[in-house]
Motif scaffolding. Structure first.
Motif, PDB file in Angstrom:
ATOM      1  N   PHE A 178      30.879  38.507  61.765  1.00 45.32           N
ATOM      2  CA  PHE A 178      29.982  38.125  62.854  1.00 45.32           C
ATOM      3  C   PHE A 178      30.736  38.279  64.174  1.00 45.32           C
ATOM      4  N   ASN A 179      30.322  39.238  64.984  1.00 44.54           N
ATOM      5  CA  ASN A 179      30.941  39.512  66.287  1.00 44.54           C
ATOM      6  C   ASN A 179      32.451  39.708  66.166  1.00 44.54           C
ATOM      7  N   GLU A 180      32.833  40.667  65.322  1.00 47.07           N
ATOM      8  CA  GLU A 180      34.247  40.932  65.046  1.00 47.07           C
ATOM      9  C   GLU A 180      34.666  42.326  65.514  1.00 47.07           C
ATOM     10  N   GLU A 181      34.012  42.833  66.544  1.00 42.63           N
ATOM     11  CA  GLU A 181      34.307  44.170  67.047  1.00 42.63           C
ATOM     12  C   GLU A 181      35.787  44.361  67.361  1.00 42.63           C
ATOM     13  N   ASP A 191      27.379  42.557  57.860  1.00 45.05           N
ATOM     14  CA  ASP A 191      27.133  42.228  59.261  1.00 45.05           C
ATOM     15  C   ASP A 191      26.139  41.071  59.330  1.00 45.05           C
ATOM     16  N   SER A 205      25.530  40.293  64.137  1.00 45.82           N
ATOM     17  CA  SER A 205      26.451  40.494  65.257  1.00 45.82           C
ATOM     18  C   SER A 205      25.700  41.030  66.474  1.00 45.82           C
ATOM     19  N   THR A 247      30.282  45.275  66.214  1.00 46.99           N
ATOM     20  CA  THR A 247      30.859  45.153  64.869  1.00 46.99           C
ATOM     21  C   THR A 247      30.308  46.200  63.918  1.00 46.99           C
TER      22      THR A 247
END
Length: 280
Positions: A10-13, A37, A40, A44
């Motif tokens: 989750f929001n791990e770009e 995913d 996100s 990500t």
């Protein structure tokens, strides 16, 4: 033996590319890599999609939370062994080979191993601290072995039995929940000291209030399972050791420059938001 690896995200770009590079670069190739995913709002999914021609598949889970994302990945995976790491995990190059060796024992239902913080000083010391607090202390408190969510695996057959017993969360340590139910089902967890990964220290680098809220989930998870003695011990360690030590640890982490391996007073007093490491 086919190995699948599940990476809930989750929001791990910012970190997932490094995670996937390590997975696709294994000396013994992983058979399947699933990035789940979890709604996100950053890039990500796009970063993960760049690895599709290297064996990575992106799955989307609309129900928010680590546990729904993890479950979706385990359910979708086709391997005989289902690895589970975090999006900020970096596995060692022989990780999948070590996992195959550990999982080859037919009496083993789950495998876990140690980690250290790649963005903190003194890697040997923080590896030893991880072994102490995440594995040995938990085992003393509970009487059975733990799992570490950034570095673990279950057999498919084990997950099929475990699936109906795991708790839905959200305010629990999901790896501890898995370990509790594995113990109650009489399943064997093997700690493989050579199955090593590194992870970000961001979970312990926030404000005392943030980290305190995060760490209180540890005794709460024991308590909600009726493990009163373990919960009491976890609360005592939380209050006597972790809470007093956290501010000093956060200062060291803020001052540390991982790329250079140095401590900087400039970073310690910087107002640049890029220096902070938010808890996921």
């Amino acid at each position: 033996m086919r190995i699948s690896v599940i990476v809930p995200a989750f929001n791990e770009e910012a970190v997932i590319g490094r995670c996937l590079e390590a997975l696709v670069g294994q000396t013994s190739p992983v058979d399947e890599i699933l990035v789940v995913d979890n709604n996100s709002t950053d890039g990500t999914a796009e970063v993960a999609a760049r690895f599709e021609d290297r064996g990575v598949r992106v799955v989307r889970e609309p129900r928010q939370g680590l546990i729904p994302a993890r479950n979706r990945g385990f359910d979708e995976a086709t391997g005989d062994v289902l690895g589970r790491i975090d999006a900020d995990t970096v596995v060692e190059r022989d990780w999948s080979q070590r996992l195959r060796e550990a999982a080859a024992d037919p009496t083993v239902s789950a495998v876990t191993g140690p980690s250290w913080f790649y963005d903190a000083p003194l890697p040997r010391a923080n590896l030893a601290a991880h072994r102490l607090f995440c594995h040995r202390v938990n085992r003393v408190l509970s009487g059975y072995p733990m799992l570490w969510g950034s570095n673990m695996a279950l057999t498919r057959e084990c997950w099929q039995e475990l699936r109906e017993h795991v708790c839905p969360g959200p305010d629990i340590f999901e790896d501890l929940d898995l370990a509790i139910h594995l113990h109650r089902l009489g399943r064997r967890v093997h700690y493989a000291k050579s199955l090593r990964t590194s992870v970000s220290a961001r979970r312990v680098a926030g404000s005392p209030r943030e980290v305190g809220r995060y760490l209180r989930v540890w005794p709460r998870t024991f308590r909600m399972h009726g493990e009163r003695r373990a919960a009491a011990g976890a609360w005592a360690i939380h209050a006597a050791v972790l809470v007093p030590a956290q501010p000093a640890l956060a200062m060291v982490l803020r001052a540390y420059t991982p790329d250079q391996g140095t401590l900087s007073l400039g970073r310690l007093f910087s107002s640049d938001p890029a220096v902070s490491r938010p808890i996921p």
